[in-house]
Design a protein around this motif. Structure first.
Motif, short mmCIF file in Angstrom:
data_model
loop_
_atom_site.label_atom_id
_atom_site.label_comp_id
_atom_site.label_asym_id
_atom_site.label_seq_id
_atom_site.Cartn_x
_atom_site.Cartn_y
_atom_site.Cartn_z
N VAL A 23 37.51 36.64 55.82
CA VAL A 23 37.68 37.18 54.47
C VAL A 23 38.10 38.65 54.50
N LEU A 24 38.75 39.05 53.42
CA LEU A 24 39.09 40.46 53.23
C LEU A 24 37.80 41.26 53.09
N ILE A 25 37.80 42.47 53.60
CA ILE A 25 36.65 43.35 53.40
C ILE A 25 36.75 43.93 51.99
N PRO A 26 35.73 43.74 51.15
CA PRO A 26 35.81 44.24 49.78
C PRO A 26 36.04 45.76 49.75
N ARG A 27 36.87 46.20 48.79
CA ARG A 27 37.31 47.59 48.72
C ARG A 27 36.70 48.31 47.51
N GLU A 31 38.31 50.09 45.47
CA GLU A 31 39.23 49.92 44.32
C GLU A 31 38.83 48.70 43.50
N THR A 32 38.37 47.67 44.20
CA THR A 32 37.99 46.44 43.50
C THR A 32 36.69 46.65 42.71
N GLU A 33 35.87 47.60 43.17
CA GLU A 33 34.68 47.94 42.38
C GLU A 33 35.11 48.47 41.01
N VAL A 70 39.52 34.18 40.92
CA VAL A 70 40.57 33.47 41.65
C VAL A 70 40.87 34.16 42.98
N GLY A 71 40.74 33.42 44.07
CA GLY A 71 40.90 34.02 45.40
C GLY A 71 39.65 34.82 45.72
N THR A 72 38.53 34.15 45.65
CA THR A 72 37.24 34.85 45.68
C THR A 72 36.91 35.48 47.03
N GLY A 73 37.47 34.95 48.11
CA GLY A 73 37.23 35.54 49.44
C GLY A 73 35.74 35.56 49.77
N SER A 74 35.21 36.75 50.01
CA SER A 74 33.78 36.90 50.31
C SER A 74 32.91 36.60 49.09
N GLY A 75 33.54 36.47 47.94
CA GLY A 75 32.78 36.27 46.69
C GLY A 75 32.39 37.59 46.05
N ALA A 76 32.92 38.68 46.56
CA ALA A 76 32.50 40.01 46.10
C ALA A 76 32.53 40.15 44.57
N ILE A 77 33.66 39.76 43.97
CA ILE A 77 33.82 39.94 42.52
C ILE A 77 32.86 39.02 41.78
N LEU A 78 32.85 37.76 42.18
CA LEU A 78 32.01 36.77 41.50
C LEU A 78 30.53 37.13 41.61
N SER A 98 40.91 38.44 39.17
CA SER A 98 41.45 38.16 40.50
C SER A 98 41.95 39.43 41.19
N ASN A 99 41.70 39.46 42.48
CA ASN A 99 42.32 40.45 43.35
C ASN A 99 43.17 39.66 44.33
N PRO A 100 44.33 39.21 43.89
CA PRO A 100 45.12 38.32 44.76
C PRO A 100 45.80 39.10 45.88
N PRO A 101 46.30 38.39 46.88
CA PRO A 101 47.07 39.09 47.93
C PRO A 101 48.32 39.69 47.28
N TYR A 102 48.59 40.97 47.54
CA TYR A 102 49.75 41.57 46.86
C TYR A 102 50.63 42.46 47.74
N LEU A 109 46.41 35.77 55.05
CA LEU A 109 46.33 34.94 53.85
C LEU A 109 45.77 35.71 52.66
N ALA A 110 44.93 36.70 52.94
CA ALA A 110 44.30 37.48 51.87
C ALA A 110 45.14 38.70 51.49
N LEU A 111 46.19 38.96 52.26
CA LEU A 111 46.99 40.17 52.04
C LEU A 111 48.40 39.89 51.55
N1 GLN Z 1 38.29 38.67 45.83
C1 GLN Z 1 38.08 39.21 47.12
C2 GLN Z 1 37.97 40.72 47.04
O1 GLN Z 1 38.31 41.31 46.07
C3 GLN Z 1 39.18 38.79 48.10
C4 GLN Z 1 40.53 39.22 47.69
C5 GLN Z 1 41.62 38.74 48.63
O2 GLN Z 1 41.33 38.10 49.65
N2 GLN Z 1 42.85 39.06 48.32
O3 GLN Z 1 37.51 41.36 47.94
#
Ligand code: GLN
Length: 300
Positions: free
Chosen positions: A96-100, A102-104, A127-135, A197-201, A220-222
């Protein structure tokens, strides 16, 4: 074997810091402290109180190995398996992506809106929950909310499940494997209050230029396709179907993507969207309302 004096927390920290600095790590002192505190299952601040505590051989061996991995670019969070997000301790793994931070800011914005709207038990989809950080953080801070986390990676969902469990949220959450909102469409049409969502961008051409640390994270997460926007093009119209009238779509975006994403919203029939900058002044968040109350013609 080193003499006891050379094995104290004080001298090991010093040595670790020097090693990481020499290897070109940006934050050598901080990383040395975090790795050592994790190894000793204590807090960073306690290291200072126990400056004269000597490490044993086993601890030294593990620490040396982790320092080498860190020097080669592995992020500290993958070495400790932990990351703090919204003041909650989360488990992270290399899947999983390491939560950032910015996402906070995205999560804080949504918490604010949820309060303003007096949503007591909103239905949320991450959407694209990864570690589940947002959820996890939204469900934690909105005590009656119900949520679903979707991810295409079954390995990521295992991590998300662990984090939901760790914070006692499994009663109010489900995780689903699938592509964007597909697992919920068409059954949940018009039933959701918040899609986030914090999708790969990251655009394809920029993937190669990422730092060694970020390259350790799952591609996949990026990777957001050719121009970084493929997921927004699919998700924005899908969210329009799944949200209730008055529902909120909250997206993290990459810097310089604001204008194009604004256009995607318009093209998909959204009339009420707002670009927000992050603490560093970069384009970072897009909020959009589906047929917000009191507005004129908002249907697509
Ligand atoms: N939702 C997760 C996060 O914000 C994962 C995002 C992602 O993998 N692009 O950390």
């Amino acid at each position: 074997m080193k003499k006891a004096k050379e094995r104290t927390i004080k001298s090991i920290l010093q040595g670790s810091q020097e090693y990481l600095a020499k290897q070109g790590v940006d934050t050598p002192r901080l990383d040395a402290e975090v790795l050592l505190a994790d190894l000793l299952q204590t807090e960073r601040i306690k290291l200072y109180v126990n400056y004269d505590y000597p490490l044993n051989e086993r601890e030294l061996t593990i620490l040396r190995k982790r320092l080498r991995q860190r020097a080669r670019g592995k992020p500290v969070s993958y070495l400790t398996g932990k990351k703090e997000f919204m003041s909650l301790q989360l488990e992270v793994q290399e899947e999983v992506l390491i939560p950032r931070p910015e996402t906070e800011e995205l999560v804080e914005k949504v918490l604010e809106i949820s309060q303003e709207q007096q949503w007591s038990s909103p239905r949320i989809v991450d959407v694209g929950t990864g570690s589940g950080a947002i959820l996890v953080s939204l469900l934690y801070y909105i005590p009656q909310a119900l949520g679903v986390g979707i991810d295409i990676s079954p390995e990521a969902l295992k991590v998300a499940r662990k984090n939901l469990k760790k914070h006692g949220l499994t009663d109010r959450a489900a995780v689903l494997e699938g592509d964007l909102l597909e697992p919920l469409l068409p059954e949940k049409r018009g039933e959701v209050d918040i899609v986030i969502s914090n999708p790969p961008y990251i655009p394809a051409a920029e993937l190669e230029e990422l730092s060694a640390e970020v390259k350790e994270e799952p591609v996949l997460a990026l990777a957001g396709g050719e121009d970084g926007l493929v997921f927004y093009r699919k998700l924005i119209p899908q969210a329009n179907d799944i949200l209730k009238p008055g529902g909120l779509l909250a997206l993290e975006i990459g810097q310089d993507q604001g204008e194009t994403i604004g256009q995607i919203f318009k093209d998909s029939g959204w009339h009420d969207s707002q670009l927000i900058l992050d603490g560093a002044g970069r384009e970072r968040i897009y909020l959009a309302w589906k047929g917000k109350k009191g507005d004129g013609d908002r249907s697509s």
